[in-house]
Design a protein around this motif. Structure first.
Motif, PDB file in Angstrom:
ATOM      1  N   PHE A  46       0.807  -1.231   0.000  1.00 31.28           N
ATOM      2  CA  PHE A  46       0.000   0.000   0.000  1.00 31.28           C
ATOM      3  C   PHE A  46       0.836   1.275   0.000  1.00 31.28           C
ATOM      4  CE2 PHE A  46      -2.873  -3.070   2.345  1.00 31.28           C
ATOM      5  CZ  PHE A  46      -3.463  -3.485   1.166  1.00 31.28           C
ATOM      6  N   SER A 207      -8.252  -0.492   0.447  1.00 28.43           N
ATOM      7  CA  SER A 207      -7.040  -1.227   0.106  1.00 28.43           C
ATOM      8  C   SER A 207      -6.881  -2.258   1.205  1.00 28.43           C
ATOM      9  CB  SER A 207      -5.813  -0.310   0.082  1.00 28.43           C
ATOM     10  OG  SER A 207      -5.987   0.696  -0.896  1.00 28.43           O
ATOM     11  N   THR A 237      -3.992  -9.160  -2.506  1.00 25.24           N
ATOM     12  CA  THR A 237      -4.065  -7.703  -2.417  1.00 25.24           C
ATOM     13  C   THR A 237      -5.275  -7.232  -3.207  1.00 25.24           C
ATOM     14  OG1 THR A 237      -1.665  -7.633  -2.330  1.00 25.24           O
ATOM     15  CG2 THR A 237      -2.785  -5.563  -2.805  1.00 25.24           C
ATOM     16  N   ALA A 239      -7.999  -3.840  -4.067  1.00 23.18           N
ATOM     17  CA  ALA A 239      -8.463  -2.456  -3.931  1.00 23.18           C
ATOM     18  C   ALA A 239      -9.897  -2.472  -4.441  1.00 23.18           C
ATOM     19  CB  ALA A 239      -7.606  -1.516  -4.746  1.00 23.18           C
TER      20      ALA A 239
END
Ligand SMILES: Cc1cc2nc3c(=O)[nH]c(=O)nc-3n(C[C@H](O)[C@H](O)[C@H](O)COP(=O)(O)OP(=O)(O)OC[C@H]3O[C@@H](n4cnc5c(N)ncnc54)[C@H](O)[C@@H]3O)c2cc1C
Length: 512
Positions: A46, A207, A237, A239
């Motif tokens: 991030f 995020s 990961t 978003a």
């Protein structure tokens, strides 16, 4: 002790401003609220930040580029630079950047549209990790003599005609000026009564680092859906953009159940989140201060303007503020320029900020989960893949179109100076590390040398031919690397003097 400048906030903008002010010999104290500057949100994935051309040029000119480049994060976060073979290698075409996730590619960009961009070690894009960048800037600021006090959150201040008294960490500090670099929720901005205007959020962005029971249910990379947008990168990961009017952001804890619910709704799957390792939210709230200075108090960086991280421009915008403000402060505080020079900080930087805010709003319009936005996306996809389209988007995203209106019709004036290569192989950028202005005279004219002499050590005069003159014969560059004046055919004293007057103000030019 009274400092020349107190800086509230030791984020990237406050730290870079401290370096700029020390370069000019001003005494600087940075008051930073956090005790420990490190945070998992400043590290990969991030903490990844994209730098644009003006920022990379600024680091190059101030001798910071090598350190920043050496800290360049690896995509896998491993720190193994040998594995950093560009992430686009597996793609048929090399992406140059994106607008709301729609890529433009290098093969369509027409760099001949930017005739003043000469070859330079400073490229147009670079990735950095926020924590590494802050570490580099803090080390540089301290090495240059700036004081940094951590665990000293600014609580308020009082200003008089002569100074500012700041309350922080149970103590008081005096400075001739105060700059609020204390981020989007700036205390300095609020306590200083700066008006902050703009548009309210349409979405909450997430995020998160997660573990999934069934990752195959998500498609990798970015996807617009009927309910929002999600980006997924293996192994965990994500978003997401949830058009909830921004109501979730900072109002409730980010739980696993909530993240799963939002992910399921946006992805249209029944994917199961088994662990929530790290999560943060953000919005597309886009606000900007209507003044960057009130008395002896100024704002820079996120304290002066906030917008969504879409397209990654906030850090670049803030560092540009610092580069623009530093030398103006120095000239004003040393009595070399009238205080109104500081007003040009606002007149030059506010429009740049306003443009970035609009750029982020335009991306929001394209991301909305509506049929009209999908239609708009299709139009942008077509345009971005044309030569003019890709060049336009590259100009904006890379920051190469940046130009201040200095009241001169020459297209180079107000832009970043081309990195001219001198006869001895040195580059113009090599001479800007001192933070002084530069008069580059390709024809070694006595008249220009005389002008430079009258500015004393405030300016570096260089008489040298250059590899590519770009049709010019002389150039006056501000300490922040912006061209203040160009001599095309017959530069004379009058023209240079006039440029100098525009540049620093009447008191700076010692008239004989
Ligand atoms: C997910 C995400 C991705 C992003 N990606 C990009 C990108 O790719 N490119 C880009 O250009 N930008 C990007 N940005 C934006 C960028 O991170 C910010 O614009 C940038 O960090 C602003 O720097 P700053 O120094 O102004 O503020 P901050 O980084 O917020 O630093 C402010 C500092 O002030 C301190 N502080 C706060 N209050 C006080 C107080 N009262 N007293 C003393 N200190 C205080 C804070 O602790 C902090 O250290 C992204 C942002 C996010 C959230």
């Amino acid at each position: 002790m009274i400092y020349d400048v107190l800086i509230a906030g030791g984020g990237p903008v406050g730290l870079f401003l401290a370096c700029e002010l020390r370069l000019a010999g001003l005494s600087v104290l940075v008051l930073e609220q956090a005790k420990d500057p490190s945070s998992p949100l400043k590290r990969l994935p991030f903490g990844m930040r994209g730098l644009s051309a003006p920022t990379i040029e600024a680091f190059y000119r101030r001798g910071l580029l090598d350190d920043v480049a050496a800290s360049k994060p690896m995509k896998d976060g491993s720190g193994d630079r040998s594995s950093s073979a560009a992430h686009w290698m597996h793609q048929a075409r090399r992406p140059g950047g994106h607008f709301a996730g729609i890529q433009f590619c290098h093969d369509k960009i027409d760099a001949s549209k930017w005739p003043y961009r000469l070859p330079t070690p400073a490229g147009t894009t670079m990735m950095v990790e926020m924590e590494s960048l802050e570490t580099i800037l803090a080390a540089r600021a301290e090495a240059m003599g700036a004081e940094i006090r951590r665990d000293f959150g600014v609580e308020g201040f009082d200003q008089s005609d002569d100074d500012v008294t700041v309350r922080a960490g149970g103590e008081t500090f005096r400075g001739r000026w105060l700059v609020g670099c204390d981020g989007g929720r700036s205390i300095v901005r609020k306590a200083g009564g700066f008006a902050f205007v703009g548009t309210d959020p349409e979405f909450t962005g997430y995020s998160a680092e997660i573990e999934l029971a069934d990752p195959e249910k998500l498609r990798s990379s970015r996807h617009y859906t009927a309910t929002g947008m999600y980006t997924y990168a293996t192994p965990g990961t994500i978003a997401m953009v949830d058009f909830d009017g921004g109501i979730f952001h900072r109002t409730q804890p980010i739980t696993l159940d909530h993240v799963q619910a939002v992910l399921r709704r946006i992805s249209g799957t029944d994917v199961t989140v088994t662990a929530l390792k790290l999560a943060t939210t953000w919005t597309d709230r886009a606000y900007q201060a209507t003044a960057y200075r009130r008395g002896r108090v100024l704002l820079a960086g996120d304290a002066a303007h906030i917008h969504s991280p879409l397209g990654g421009q906030g850090l670049n915008l803030g560092l540009g503020d610092a580069m623009n403000l530093g030398w103006k402060f120095a000239a004003t505080l040393r009595g070399e320029a009238p205080e109104r020079l500081l007003d040009t900080y606002f007149s030059e930087r506010h429009p740049v900020g306003a443009q970035v805010l609009d750029w982020s709003r335009a991306q929001v319009a394209l991301m909305r989960p509506s049929q009209s936005s999908r239609a708009l996306e299709a139009v942008i996809r077509d345009l971005i893949d044309t030569r003019d389209g890709a060049t336009y988007f590259a100009e904006r995203v890379w920051g190469v179109s940046l130009r201040y209106d200095l009241g001169d019709i020459n297209p180079l004036v107000g832009r970043s100076a081309p990195d001219f290569e001198l006869a001895d192989g040195t580059k113009l950028g090599d001479f800007l590390g001192t933070g002084k202005g530069l008069l580059l005279d390709f024809d070694a004219r006595a008249s220009l040398e005389a002008v430079a002499g009258r500015w004393g050590d405030r300016i570096t005069y260089i008489a040298s031919d250059v590899k590519d003159r770009l049709g010019l014969s002389a150039l006056l560059v501000r300490p922040d690397g912006v061209v203040a004046w160009v001599g095309e055919a017959e530069p004379d004293f009058e023209a240079a003097a006039e440029a100098a007057l525009r540049w620093f103000g009447t008191r700076l030019l010692p008239m004989s």
